[in-house]
Design a protein around this motif. Structure first.
Motif, mmCIF file in Angstrom:
data_model
loop_
_atom_site.group_PDB
_atom_site.id
_atom_site.type_symbol
_atom_site.label_atom_id
_atom_site.label_comp_id
_atom_site.label_asym_id
_atom_site.label_seq_id
_atom_site.Cartn_x
_atom_site.Cartn_y
_atom_site.Cartn_z
ATOM 1 N N MET A 1 0.844 -1.195 0.000
ATOM 2 C CA MET A 1 0.000 0.000 0.000
ATOM 3 C C MET A 1 0.878 1.243 0.000
ATOM 4 O O MET A 1 1.892 1.294 0.704
ATOM 5 N N LEU A 2 0.471 2.229 -0.782
ATOM 6 C CA LEU A 2 1.198 3.490 -0.849
ATOM 7 C C LEU A 2 0.620 4.486 0.150
ATOM 8 O O LEU A 2 -0.576 4.468 0.438
ATOM 9 N N GLN A 266 -7.048 2.397 -2.978
ATOM 10 C CA GLN A 266 -6.208 1.229 -3.241
ATOM 11 C C GLN A 266 -6.880 -0.080 -2.819
ATOM 12 O O GLN A 266 -6.938 -1.039 -3.594
ATOM 13 N N SER A 267 -7.378 -0.133 -1.592
ATOM 14 C CA SER A 267 -7.889 -1.400 -1.056
ATOM 15 C C SER A 267 -9.193 -1.807 -1.727
ATOM 16 O O SER A 267 -9.315 -2.937 -2.251
ATOM 17 N N SER A 336 0.845 -14.380 8.049
ATOM 18 C CA SER A 336 1.068 -14.789 6.663
ATOM 19 C C SER A 336 0.129 -14.042 5.729
ATOM 20 O O SER A 336 -0.982 -13.671 6.107
ATOM 21 N N ALA A 337 0.577 -13.848 4.506
ATOM 22 C CA ALA A 337 -0.259 -13.229 3.481
ATOM 23 C C ALA A 337 -1.088 -14.307 2.796
ATOM 24 O O ALA A 337 -0.547 -15.291 2.294
ATOM 25 N N GLU A 342 0.997 -4.863 -4.560
ATOM 26 C CA GLU A 342 1.556 -3.572 -4.163
ATOM 27 C C GLU A 342 0.566 -2.711 -3.394
ATOM 28 O O GLU A 342 0.962 -1.893 -2.554
ATOM 29 N N TYR A 343 -0.726 -2.902 -3.645
ATOM 30 C CA TYR A 343 -1.720 -1.970 -3.133
ATOM 31 C C TYR A 343 -2.620 -2.524 -2.034
ATOM 32 O O TYR A 343 -3.217 -1.768 -1.284
ATOM 33 N N MET A 344 -2.758 -3.840 -1.959
ATOM 34 C CA MET A 344 -3.706 -4.426 -1.011
ATOM 35 C C MET A 344 -3.258 -5.825 -0.640
ATOM 36 O O MET A 344 -2.695 -6.542 -1.454
ATOM 37 N N SER A 345 -3.505 -6.198 0.609
ATOM 38 C CA SER A 345 -3.204 -7.570 1.016
ATOM 39 C C SER A 345 -4.281 -8.081 1.958
ATOM 40 O O SER A 345 -4.949 -7.303 2.654
ATOM 41 N N LEU A 346 -4.461 -9.376 1.933
ATOM 42 C CA LEU A 346 -5.335 -10.091 2.860
ATOM 43 C C LEU A 346 -4.428 -10.964 3.713
ATOM 44 O O LEU A 346 -3.579 -11.694 3.181
#
Length: 354
Positions: A1-2, A266-267, A336-337, A342-346
């Protein structure tokens, strides 16, 4: 995320105030914005104008913003389509989760299915082997499908010898009813309890031990200060807390701030792109967007903290909360991912007792 620098936050805020007074043509400030964030800036201005009742003026900003969108982030385009369906108004079009079908469609999107399966695997890897049948609590159980997936995998991998009780907690009557039917069908010998309400409504009423408490995309429905209160109430009654959440900066930033808009851009931009990329009838897709995801977006962007419906936190904020409230008896067992770009993760987080 930026993220924005402190100087950029001040500049965006000042530009937003100027634009709200003078309504210049879209693009007037583009040379002053970091090039890769021009579309996000247009999204910020458009949502600021719409939230203050200038929905028509926001259209130009969204149209110009779409020309700068890239990397699968098309939130200006998505919001433009939403406005076309809702008379240029940034309003919630439905009661979220009143109908389970939009959420079920969302959970069935390929990337979400893969992320949920990664979460199931990660839970199995980090949880210990239990010697006795367990009691399991699902906070924000949705349709119950993830409850079934987790418990089935724990059984198949010999992590649990059986299930004594499954407690399903969900504020939506339709979701709770569907979850009870789904879980009861999968585990007919287990005691199934249903609490139709929010965890805020029932955390103080828990009176028995649960080896595992799980929350998937649900614990973010309250601000940080409330998360702390209700997690502390759960602590004496659980041995393991496993969390599946979106890493986003949607809790502490205040309403109408650039950092809140950039996080949403982003998200939710990424999540909505997942939904639109999945081959499905247009009506089904738009219903999923409007009746589920855009309900949350509108609430985040137009309602102040304490009123809005969603408060996703950054990974570091979750760790600070969980270690503060659950420690020292609980320690980190998994970080853990389940999905990341680059912009969002769960992410999967697990804190458990030794």
């Amino acid at each position: 995320m930026l993220f924005l620098s402190e100087q950029e936050k001040r500049e965006w805020t000042n530009y937003g105030e100027e634009i709200s007074r003078t309504f210049p043509a879209p693009g007037h400030y583009d040379t002053k914005i970091r090039k890769n964030l021009v579309a996000a800036f247009h999204f910020y201005i458009a949502t600021l104008l719409a939230a203050k009742g200038s929905g028509k003026q926001s259209i130009g900003w969204l149209e110009s913003g779409t020309l700068n969108e890239e990397d699968g982030l098309f939130c200006c385009a998505f919001l433009l389509g939403f406005f076309q369906r809702h008379e240029n108004q940034l309003i919630t079009p439905a009661v979220v989760f009143q109908d389970p079908r939009p959420f079920i469609h969302f959970a069935g999107v390929p990337i979400m299915k893969k992320a949920r399966w990664q979460f199931v695997r990660q839970c199995s890897h980090s949880l210990p082997v239990f010697k006795r049948p367990i009691r399991f609590m699902d906070i924000g159980c949705g349709d119950g499908a993830l409850t079934v997936a987790v418990l089935t995998h724990l059984t198949e991998t010999d992590k649990i010898p059986g299930i004594d009780e499954i407690l399903l907690v969900d504020s939506s009557p339709a979701m709770a009813a569907l979850a009870e039917k789904t879980v009861r069908s999968a585990f007919p010998d287990a005691e199934i309890s249903v609490e139709n309400g929010r965890i805020q409504d029932c955390s103080g009423k828990i009176d028995r031990k649960f080896e595992i408490a799980m929350s998937s995309l649900a614990y973010h429905h309250m601000p940080l200060e409330d998360k702390r209160v209700h997690l502390s109430r759960l602590k004496p009654w659980i041995d393991h807390f496993i969390l599946f959440e979106m890493d986003a900066n949607n809790d502490t930033p205040d309403i109408f701030t650039p950092d809140l808009a950039l996080s949403v851009y982003q998200s939710y931009g990424r999540i909505i792109d997942f939904v639109y990329s999945h081959d499905a009838p247009v009506g089904v897709v738009n219903d999923c967007i409007d009746s589920f995801l855009m309900n949350e977006v509108v609430s985040i962007l137009t309602e102040p903290r304490g009123v809005r419906s969603d408060y996703h936190m950054l990974r570091g904020q979750w760790h600070s909360l969980l270690s503060e409230v659950l420690g020292p008896e609980f320690s980190l067992r998994c970080d853990s991912a389940a999905y990341a770009d680059e912009y969002m993760s769960l992410m999967t987080l697990h804190y458990g007792k030794a």
